[in-house]
Design an enzyme around this catalytic site. Structure first.
Site, PDB file in Angstrom:
ATOM      1  CB  SER A   1      -0.935  -0.092   1.220  1.00  0.00           C
ATOM      2  OG  SER A   1      -1.959   0.843   1.173  1.00  0.00           O
TER       3      SER A   1
ATOM      4  CG  HIS B   1      -4.192  -1.301  -2.572  1.00  0.00           C
ATOM      5  ND1 HIS B   1      -5.322  -1.279  -1.790  1.00  0.00           N
ATOM      6  CD2 HIS B   1      -3.249  -0.618  -1.886  1.00  0.00           C
ATOM      7  CE1 HIS B   1      -5.069  -0.633  -0.663  1.00  0.00           C
ATOM      8  NE2 HIS B   1      -3.819  -0.225  -0.698  1.00  0.00           N
TER       9      HIS B   1
END
Length: 208
Positions: free
Chosen positions: A64, A87
């Site tokens: 992330s 993501h």
């Protein structure tokens, strides 16, 4: 990590950099599931302002927003048994329809800047980066290297990849072994989520 997830906050980085004013080289060690996107972008920008080479070492996990922070490295080295994940950002929203539309617009803007940051450091096209983010892409060290996220792989079996971050249970495609360890941290997760919802207007790079 970030302040929201009980990890490193921008002010911690400011203090650490202030304590190392005479340093010519900066070594950054990453083992994080991510956290607050604004904190992460601030940390990335603080690191990029360092006047000298930055050596990033991914010891266990760069997931992330932590994978964005890693992009600050002049060099990026990843442990042979470490993992990367990229993501789309998402946010918790409470408010009227117009406020939630504004949050969606903010997420689109943030996403664009993250795509550019990845593309610039990895040498990949923005289209390819964008697809990887949409897919929630997990990468082992060799895949991360072939995709341009890391320059070198450290083949040192002493580096541990035992991560039990509760946040990992929230991602859609967390590798099963990591998810099992994350499930063991449910009590900690409940505490973290109560903190998240006290910060509903902040935007987090968490997932589902």
């Amino acid at each position: 990590g970030s302040s929201m997830w009980g990890g490193i906050a921008p002010q911690d980085v400011v203090k650490a950099l202030g304590d190392m004013k005479s340093a010519k080289t900066l070594n950054v060690y990453i083992n994080s599931p991510g956290g607050d996107v604004f904190d992460g972008v601030a940390i990335y920008n603080l690191l990029k302002r360092f006047d000298g080479p930055i050596n990033v070492f991914v010891d266990g996990l760069a997931a992330s927003i932590a994978s964005v922070i890693a992009m600050a490295g002049t060099t990026i080295a990843t442990a042979h048994n470490a993992t990367w994940m990229v993501h789309d950002p998402w946010g918790f929203g409470v408010g009227s329809a117009s406020e939630l539309r504004a949050l969606a617009d903010t997420l689109d803007t943030i996403r664009g800047s993250l795509v550019d940051t990845y593309a610039k450091r990895t040498g990949q096209t923005t289209d390819k980066i964008s697809q990887w983010m949409s897919d929630e892409t997990w990468m082992d060290a060799s895949t991360a290297q072939s995709n341009g996220f890391t320059d070198t792989i450290i083949d040192d079996t002493k580096v541990a990849n035992e991560v039990a971050f509760p946040l990992l249970d929230k991602y859609g495609k967390t590798p099963p072994a990591m998810r099992a360890r994350a499930n063991a941290s449910d009590v900690k997760l409940a505490t973290m989520e109560s903190r998240v919802f006290r910060n509903v207007r902040r935007t987090s790079l968490a997932n589902r």
